[in-house]
Design an enzyme around this catalytic site. Sequence first.
Site, PDB file in Angstrom:
ATOM      1  N   LYS A 108     -14.487   4.969  -2.568  1.00 24.08           N
ATOM      2  CA  LYS A 108     -13.558   5.055  -1.431  1.00 24.08           C
ATOM      3  C   LYS A 108     -12.132   4.755  -1.877  1.00 24.08           C
ATOM      4  CE  LYS A 108     -12.471   1.507   0.180  1.00 24.08           C
ATOM      5  NZ  LYS A 108     -13.143   0.613   1.107  1.00 24.08           N
TER       6      LYS A 108
ATOM      7  N   HIS B 204      12.808 -11.794  -4.059  1.00 19.68           N
ATOM      8  CA  HIS B 204      13.649 -10.829  -3.381  1.00 19.68           C
ATOM      9  C   HIS B 204      13.974  -9.661  -4.288  1.00 19.68           C
ATOM     10  CE1 HIS B 204      16.439  -9.550  -0.314  1.00 19.68           C
ATOM     11  NE2 HIS B 204      17.352  -9.338  -1.243  1.00 19.68           N
TER      12      HIS B 204
ATOM     13  N   GLU C 218     -10.604   4.009   7.232  1.00 15.02           N
ATOM     14  CA  GLU C 218     -10.329   4.314   5.816  1.00 15.02           C
ATOM     15  C   GLU C 218     -10.480   5.805   5.545  1.00 15.02           C
ATOM     16  OE1 GLU C 218     -11.379   0.032   3.741  1.00 15.02           O
ATOM     17  OE2 GLU C 218     -12.913   1.552   3.699  1.00 15.02           O
TER      18      GLU C 218
ATOM     19  N   CYS D 277     -21.345  -0.833  -3.175  1.00 15.60           N
ATOM     20  CA  CYS D 277     -19.939  -0.981  -3.547  1.00 15.60           C
ATOM     21  C   CYS D 277     -19.544  -0.008  -4.640  1.00 15.60           C
ATOM     22  CB  CYS D 277     -19.657  -2.421  -3.991  1.00 15.60           C
ATOM     23  SG  CYS D 277     -17.989  -2.597  -4.625  1.00 15.60           S
TER      24      CYS D 277
ATOM     25  N   CYS E 129     -16.928   0.684  -1.785  1.00 15.06           N
ATOM     26  CA  CYS E 129     -15.587   0.230  -2.179  1.00 15.06           C
ATOM     27  C   CYS E 129     -14.939   1.060  -3.294  1.00 15.06           C
ATOM     28  CB  CYS E 129     -15.632  -1.212  -2.702  1.00 15.06           C
ATOM     29  SG  CYS E 129     -16.820  -2.256  -1.882  1.00 15.06           S
TER      30      CYS E 129
ATOM     31  N   GLU F  78       8.131 -11.596   0.802  1.00 20.83           N
ATOM     32  CA  GLU F  78       8.976 -12.775   1.042  1.00 20.83           C
ATOM     33  C   GLU F  78       9.079 -13.096   2.533  1.00 20.83           C
ATOM     34  OE1 GLU F  78      13.226 -12.407   0.107  1.00 20.83           O
ATOM     35  OE2 GLU F  78      13.025 -10.237   0.196  1.00 20.83           O
TER      36      GLU F  78
ATOM     37  N   TYR G 113     -14.026  -0.435   9.809  1.00 18.74           N
ATOM     38  CA  TYR G 113     -13.468  -0.305   8.458  1.00 18.74           C
ATOM     39  C   TYR G 113     -13.587   1.134   7.948  1.00 18.74           C
ATOM     40  CZ  TYR G 113     -13.825  -5.384   7.299  1.00 18.74           C
ATOM     41  OH  TYR G 113     -13.686  -6.730   7.222  1.00 18.74           O
TER      42      TYR G 113
END
Length: 458
Positions: free
Chosen positions: A51, A434, A181, A43, A48, A439, A177
């Site tokens: 990347k 908003h 990516e 990672c 992670c 939302e 993945y």
Amino acid sequence: MSKYDYDLITIGAGSGGVRASRLAGKYGARVAVIENSRIGGTCVMRGCVPKKLLVYGAHFAHLFEDAAGFGWQVNGATHDWGAMIDAKNKELNRLEGIYNRLLRDANVELVAGRGVLGDAHTVEVNGKRLTAEKILIGTGGWPVVPDFPGKEHVITSNEALDLPTRPKRIVIVGGGYIAVEFAGIFNALGSEVTIIIRRGALLRGFDLDVRTELADELAKKGIKIHRDCTVRSVEKTAKGYSISFDMAEEMETDCVMYATGRAPATKNLGLEQAGVKTRDNGAVIVDDHNRSSVENIYALGDVTDRINLTPVAINEGRAFAETHYNKNPITMDYTNIASAVFSQPPVATVGLSEEDARKKHKVRLFITRFRPMKHTLSGRDERVMMKLVVDKETDKVLGAHMVGEDAPEIIQGLAIALKCGATKAQFDATVGIHPTAAEEFVTMRDPVPEKDPADKEL
Ligand code: NDP
């Protein structure tokens, strides 16, 4: 006085191993961590973190383009790949320093070298035999490249993160993945990107609407996707590489990257001599408490090939340390774990896909697709897709899926709602913020008309 050198020896200083060792040390256990590469594991060093830094770096290209619609003139912006890689590496060094300090502060001994199990209580490293009451295996995974002529010419994500220069053309094999990516990173920075997949769609395991939506968005950005295509060989040529396929014409490129999955790193780890059972792919078989087939040997994270995500490994590490060294037994709960793919646009998801939900439930579906407000002025042709999968009988929201900017940040919040068992009525009773994209998740009122799910097969 214990008959062992340590209470715990952890093999592998990745996210899970470090968390378990650090906590165990904090609770007073005598702990050693053996690591043959850099502290932080996949990672932090090869996954992670680097990347995501490159995703941020690449995404500026889109932001510069979008800014023009708001009156900005961002002319002549250029990108220096080498400078980005240097900055990323500087950050990784900083993080490695932090990991080292955290272990030191918890009185964990760090042993640099390759640990191999001698028996159930012994790990051999650097010609020495270290013993421990418990052994924890957290060696993670490693990219897998299938065999074919010219395999030696291809790179994986490990090398892609440190390329000296950015290739003008890159072919990425795989549709998971990592493939999408990196496709996003190289495409945004200006490379010509082709993804090669052996079947019909990207991101196996994700909701089908997510998979098609993302493929559409990648295509709009100019990423080519060659489907039902298998590489036969890769040859080095004077100008780069030539790839030949089973069912397609040859292709010239500057770089071939394989992102065809990862395998548990258990080769030559001495598991057999210690009696630790593995699956066919090398994954250590463990029970719900991370215990292997040997009573005092445990394993966590990608080496067990369950849910291969960093936060899962970290939580498994915490559960292990709390249970064994803090009299606080914890069993990890694997339901409704959210995940994200940092493609451009990103994908995020929590709970069941429509396809998985239909196996056990009657469902109502709520889907919205819209142009985000920012792009009314930027002019970018990018849409957002949001989908809720709801149990028709209980009204519980079984799955929430999104393709679009900020999807990972939004779905993280919804993951709490799903963890709490929220119903669609409770989503409806929630007042939105908003104007946001998020939302829409609380304002979808009309279910999509029912149709035969088989119609949707790719
Ligand atoms: P994935 O398992 O996600 O995807 C592998 C891809 O390669 C699939 O498209 C698969 O096709 C294809 N493939 C497999 N074998 C072959 C082959 N022999 N020839 C051609 N294509 C092949 O693997 P990744 O490498 O992308 O990622 C590994 C793991 O790392 C992920 O599963 C995930 O757990 C983790 N990860 C998580 C990230 C995140 O959370 N953001 C980011 C990156 C990685 P098919 O679908 O047909 O099987």
